[in-house]
Design an enzyme around this catalytic site. Structure first.
Site, PDB file in Angstrom:
ATOM      1  N   LYS C  81      38.944 -10.352  11.571  1.00  0.00           N
ATOM      2  CA  LYS C  81      38.875 -11.664  10.928  1.00  0.00           C
ATOM      3  C   LYS C  81      37.493 -12.256  11.184  1.00  0.00           C
ATOM      4  CE  LYS C  81      41.560 -16.016  10.737  1.00  0.00           C
ATOM      5  NZ  LYS C  81      42.786 -16.691  11.246  1.00  0.00           N
ATOM      6  N   SER C 156      46.144 -18.208   7.717  1.00  0.00           N
ATOM      7  CA  SER C 156      44.721 -18.128   7.418  1.00  0.00           C
ATOM      8  C   SER C 156      44.142 -16.720   7.508  1.00  0.00           C
ATOM      9  CB  SER C 156      43.954 -19.053   8.372  1.00  0.00           C
ATOM     10  OG  SER C 156      44.051 -18.582   9.701  1.00  0.00           O
ATOM     11  N   SER C 180      49.241 -18.097  11.496  1.00  0.00           N
ATOM     12  CA  SER C 180      48.172 -17.488  10.695  1.00  0.00           C
ATOM     13  C   SER C 180      48.088 -15.966  10.765  1.00  0.00           C
ATOM     14  CB  SER C 180      46.812 -18.069  11.090  1.00  0.00           C
ATOM     15  OG  SER C 180      46.640 -19.331  10.478  1.00  0.00           O
TER      16      SER C 180
END
Lengths: 500, 105, 499
Positions: C81, C156, C180
């Protein structure tokens, strides 16, 4: 403006101090492994943590926590349970994260006190009747300490394009983050101080305690110790608190005294003129000998404090606190009392020696070889002579003291001997011989005879019963020998001749 | 529990000024609407009597006294430190005029 | 015979590299080939790191050539990420604020994956600064759900879920502040785990809510996730993260122990909650039956304060976010508005133009809630509600080994169909309480929705540091549902073959 002492007869000044001390004796910063240094090239002791780079996390320096606990124990504070770090937010580029990591309502150490002995001229600032004074006018003032908390220092900024490097009018500012994150302990007193002299003495005493602890170089010039003072006035006899002003970043003992003295007189003038003191931050300008407004605080700043989620709480164990307690060195007051009790030193020299860890250590080394009976002479030498010289050995200082105690040389001659000794391994006795200084009856007799020869009036007066005139004659002998003669020996020789 | 009065555009402008986020007039309206809607979402918090409850500032509690030894660790070089600060001057980070900012020190 | 990376588990890749069936360089090439064929559709990456991948692969191959033993993830394609620092990459948080920001240090979680031999293929898209549950708030581009490109991957960590679901990498890392990791895993049909708070170091991961954030892995198999967890906890606690704890262990040892004798809790009322679709409800009931069929005992439990978790989260998250994002002012790094005559002006415009809408909303909400007049009423109260929620879990876990519930009330939705931020916040209802308490949680794909044909994940939550047990139960559920190793059909087989 009226004079301070006059003002303080009508008004009571209520003074509190906030004293910041960088823990310069540590190797690394508060929350990262960067070296602490005052002198390195800008922005070379920085890392992701103290630059506040995205993703970096703080980890506290354990030794810094030991140091603040020691500072607390030395000032009679309680070590608190469940102390936490908090974030204090303000947008200012000297804090890389735009918040400062500091502590919340519960600091590491709280609720202590330090006793001040106020004597001499400084004691006169305090009007009689507001405190019980001893026969000599001195008094003891217990000053309560609210808390000592841990925080991180800010970066250094240089303001360019304005006058004298000041922020006002500057076109831009340059930032050096080397200092950012240096462990800083902030001591906050209760508003127990009543005169500028008491404030000055408190800071001086605190500095001596911290120096003895070895936690900081406590240099005011370099900014490793800094003081904010706040003061308000109230009519004598009133218990209401007046509006206070705050003075920031005072960097010498004299400035602390003078800034508070100025501010007390200024506030008195405002109040006596029917005006109102504004809650404001002021700045002491030594060159103009006055305080000037930095900014008016209309309301208290909202720093949006909350506990730092990246730092775990602290619940210091009894073992940890005991370990800190065992590390406490002898503190200046205890050391002074020991010098008086062990060697019968006068209080003044005992206090001066005890206040400075290096001087105290040297004194005790010298006393290891000197005669106990010579202690006061050793102390006199240490206080009055030694500080001017770079490197004198323990044996040399003891030797000088021995020569002085035996009246072989005078204090004036001692300086000459020290000049010759400084930086050598020479023996004081031999230097005295080499310089032909040893006092002998023969050499002094010549001086005495010369003086008696030209002071017939005084000789007559003596013989007609005025014994006091001897003092004058001794003085003449000293003058004639340019201070090199021993007054006791002169006195003895004069009496032999006058009585003979 | 009594409700907090809704935020006005003036409140939001003061907040944005504090948080250093410039908002246009249109954004100000949107932000006010958002903040008031979000605040309403928080009502469940206000329905509790929490007088006897201790806060949990750190989840998975019980860990205390986490610290490190006072040992120097190599940090960043000057070049690395300044690499992302486009406005640097020589060895320094640079900011435009501060006066009027009113920092805490 | 050719083998596709799609078909291989992390353990099979590492074993193949160790045995010399293929080299790490061949794996890297195949992964880049898969990315080349699938990325136009999925857009999971914000940066593909071809050079870093080949360098890491070459090092693995050299170690093998030298006869050294290979680490457990040798040659396994991974991606991170884009809120995780890695030297040699930009770390952007999918924000204009950090669009050009080059990492000068590497996050501990990334370092540990690389130390375990993984091959870094790149950095993955996300909601800006991790604020969101769609990945649509990325400042660069949206990411598409590999099962249906018109739909969001969730967020996310949408890029992390999509890249694994699409078979572009075998394992990815994401971060989970309020769901997330688990929510995009559910929406993309992969396994996603949020470990216990403190188990994985947060050092080097750009912070959103420091007391809520936790890093965790995605994989197409529970076993791959367990292997990644081994790497993340290897070496014990991270001295750079004061909140990390020592959790070194081998999550594979008991992975296949099964659930015979396990007690799994369910909360029937949750399935009846507003917004839970019938296919999700059916899927979860079926998952419970399958766990029971595998030997677990299903009992009802209650988390009475769970309904307040969203409110607590939307106090704590924004407050911590306001504080954590204050540092982005354009002075030391990040977007800087040039030509301003004052610092205040420069900061306010840099932040106005560097941050997207949601980042600004959350920061202002946080700044408002932290003001001294509101602090006790909201922030302090939320931390007390956290105490109550934590106690609810503690009581439940005295009776059960794990709690089974939906991850998301719905399957993936189409881009742009939900735009009201407050409505989006409510979609986190099942995941948030877990972050509030700091417990571990995992989303496991259980089936395709009866109505939508899109993946549905079931969430298992376990007690703090019960991560190994949670993985065992997740593995049993995965086996019972026969969902291990699935690559999204639209992507499967497009490139990625080991020659």
């Amino acid at each position: 403006m009226r004079a301070l002492r006059e003002v303080l007869r009508d008004w009571e000044a209520v003074i509190g101090l906030e004293i910041h001390t960088e823990l310069t004796s540590l190797e690394t910063k508060m929350f990262c492994g960067c070296r602490i240094s005052h002198d390195d090239e800008p922005n070379t002791n920085v890392c992701p943590v103290c630059l506040g780079l995205p993703g970096a996390l703080p980890v506290p320096n354990e030794k810094a926590i030991e140091y603040i606990v020691m500072a607390g124990l030395a000032t009679n504070c309680d070590v608190m349970k469940r102390s936490m770090f908090y974030r204090k937010h303000y947008f200012y580029p000297d804090m890389a994260k735009n918040f400062q990591t500091t502590q919340g309502p519960v600091a590491f150490v709280m609720h202590g006190h330090l006793d001040l002995e106020v004597s001499g001229e400084g004691a006169d600032e305090r009007p009689d009747g507001t405190i019980t004074k001893a026969a000599d006018g001195s008094y003891v003032l217990p000053v309560k300490i609210l808390r000592i908390h841990m925080e991180e220092d800010a970066a250094k900024m240089v303001h360019v394009g304005g006058a004298e490097g000041r922020i006002g009018g500057a076109r831009e500012s340059l930032i050096d983050y080397n200092r950012c994150g240096t462990p800083l302990i902030e001591l906050v007193t209760e508003p127990d101080l009543r005169t500028p002299e008491e404030a000055r003495l408190f800071m001086e005493k605190l500095r001596q305690v911290f120096l003895a602890l070895g936690i900081s170089d406590c240099s005011l010039e370099r900014g490793s110790m800094r003081c904010d003072g706040n003061v308000s006035l109230r009519r004598r006899g009133s218990s209401e608190m007046g509006t206070k002003t705050e003075m920031k970043n005072i960097n010498s003992f004299k400035a602390l005294h003078d800034a508070l003295a100025y501010e007390i007189c200024r506030q008195a003038e405002v109040l006596e003129g029917g005006g109102r003191v504004l809650q404001e931050t002021r700045h002491w300008e030594p060159s103009r000998r006055k305080t000037v407004v930095m900014r008016v605080k209309e309301r208290n700043d909202d720093y949006r404090f909350f506990p730092d989620p990246d730092l775990m709480p602290f619940d210091l164990s009894d073992e940890f606190v005991e370990r800190c307690r065992r590390r406490l060195p002898e503190l200046p007051d205890a050391r002074r009392d020991r010098y008086v009790a062990t060697w019968g030193l006068r209080c003044r020299e005992a206090e001066l020696l005890a206040a400075d860890p290096q001087a105290a250590s040297l004194f005790e080394d010298v006393m290891g070889v000197a005669e106990p009976a010579e202690a006061q002479v050793v102390a006199n030498v240490m206080v009055n002579l030694v500080p001017s010289y770079g490197s004198l050995g323990v044996g040399q200082i003891a030797g000088i003291a021995r020569l002085l105690a035996a009246d072989d040389i005078t204090f004036v001659q001692a300086r000459e001997v020290l000049d010759a000794l400084d930086g050598t391994d020479d023996d004081p006795e031999e230097v005295v011989e080499a310089l032909g200084m040893r006092q002998s009856a023969d050499s002094l007799s010549l001086v005495v005879d010369e003086v008696l020869g030209r002071c017939e009036d005084q000789v007559r007066q003596y013989r007609s019963g005025n014994r006091k005139v001897v003092g004058y004659l001794v003085g003449q002998c000293m003058k004639a020998s340019a201070g090199a003669g021993n007054p006791k020996l002169f006195n003895q020789l004069l009496l032999e001749r006058l009585e003979g | 529990m009594p409700q907090d009065p809704p935020l006005t555009n003036e409140d939001v402008a003061a907040l944005a000024d504090y948080a250093r986020i410039a908002l246009t007039e249109g954004e100000l309206d949107e932000m006010r609407a958002y903040l008031n809607e979000a605040m309403a979402l928080l009502d469940p918090i206000l329905s509790y009597d929490l007088s006897d409850v201790e806060p949990t500032f750190h989840p998975v509690g019980g860990v205390c006294n986490v610290a490190r030894d006072d040992v120097v660790v190599a940090g960043l070089s000057l070049e690395e430190a300044l690499a992302s600060a486009g406005g640097g001057v020589g060895r320094y980070f640079r900011v435009p005029a501060i006066m009027g900012d009113g920092g805490a020190s | 015979m050719t083998v596709s990376l799609d078909a291989l588990s992390a353990r099979q890749i590492a074993a193949g590299v160790a045995a010399g069936s293929f080299s790490a360089t061949e794996v890297a090439r195949a992964a880049l080939d898969a990315i080349g064929h699938r990325e136009d559709d999925v857009q999971a990456f914000v940066q593909v790191t071809e050079e870093l991948a080949y360098d890491a692969a070459a090092r693995i191959d050299a170690r093998r050539a030298a006869g050294e033993p290979l680490p457990p993830l040798a040659g396994v394609p991974v991606a991170f990420k884009d809120n995780m620092n890695l030297v040699g990459t930009r770390t952007t948080c999918a924000s204009h604020m950090l669009a050009g920001y080059e990492s000068v240090y590497t996050a501990t979680c990334v370092r540990r994956m690389l130390d375990a031999g993984a091959i870094p293929l790149g950095k993955l898209n996300m909601d800006e600064f991790a604020f969101g549950s769609t990945t649509d708030s990325s400042a660069f581009h949206p990411t598409n759900n590999p099962w249906d490109l018109a739909r969001v991957p969730g967020g996310s960590s949408g890029g992390s879920a999509a890249a694994v679901s699409a078979g572009e990498v075998t394992i990815s890392l994401g971060s989970d502040t309020g769901g997330s990791i688990r929510q995009p895993a559910s929406l993309c049909g992969v396994v996603g785990m949020k470990p216990t708070y403190g188990m994985v170091s947060r050092y080097g991961v750009v912070a959103f809510g420091s007391s809520l954030d936790q890093v965790g892995p995605f994989g197409r198999r529970v076993e791959d996730v367990a292997l990644a967890m081994n790497a993340l906890v290897a070496g014990g606690r991270d001295p750079h993260d004061a909140t990390s704890q020592s959790c070194e262990q081998d999550f594979l040892v008991h992975l296949d122990d099964g659930v015979e004798g396990c007690v799994v809790g369910v909360i029937p009322a949750l399935l009846e909650a507003d917004g839970v679709t019938s296919e999700v409800r059916m899927a979860l009931r079926e998952a419970a039956r399958k766990l029971e069929g595998a030997g677990a005992r299903i009992v009802e439990v209650d988390l009475p304060n769970m309904a307040s978790a969203i409110a607590a989260y939307y106090v704590l998250g924004p407050c911590e976010a306001f504080s954590n994002l204050a540092r982005f002012d354009g002075v030391r790094y990040g977007y800087r508005e040039d030509g301003c005559s004052t610092l205040a002006g420069q900061s306010a415009l840099s932040r106005a133009h560097g941050f997207g809408a949601e980042a600004k909303r959350r920061q202002l909400l946080g700044a408002h809630l932290l003001s001294s007049e509101l602090y006790e009423r909201y922030y302090l109260s939320a931390q007390k509600v956290r105490t109550l929620i934590t106690a609810d879990y503690r009581h439940a876990f005295e009776v059960v080994d794990a709690i089974l519930m939906p991850t998301s009330p719905t399957v993936a939705w189409e881009h742009g169909t939900i735009s009201d931020p407050a409505q989006l916040y409510l979609a986190d209802v099942f995941t948030i309480s877990n972050n509030i308490a700091g417990n571990c949680g995992i989303s496991v794909p259980v089936c395709l929705g009866a109505d939508s044909g899109l993946p549905i994940g079931a969430q298992l939550q376990g007690p703090a540091f019960g991560d190994a047990r949670l993985l065992t139960i997740a593995r049993a559920l995965e086996r019972a549902c026969d969902q291990a190793g699935v690559v999204a059909p639209a992507c499967a087989g497009r490139g990625g073959e080991l020659s």
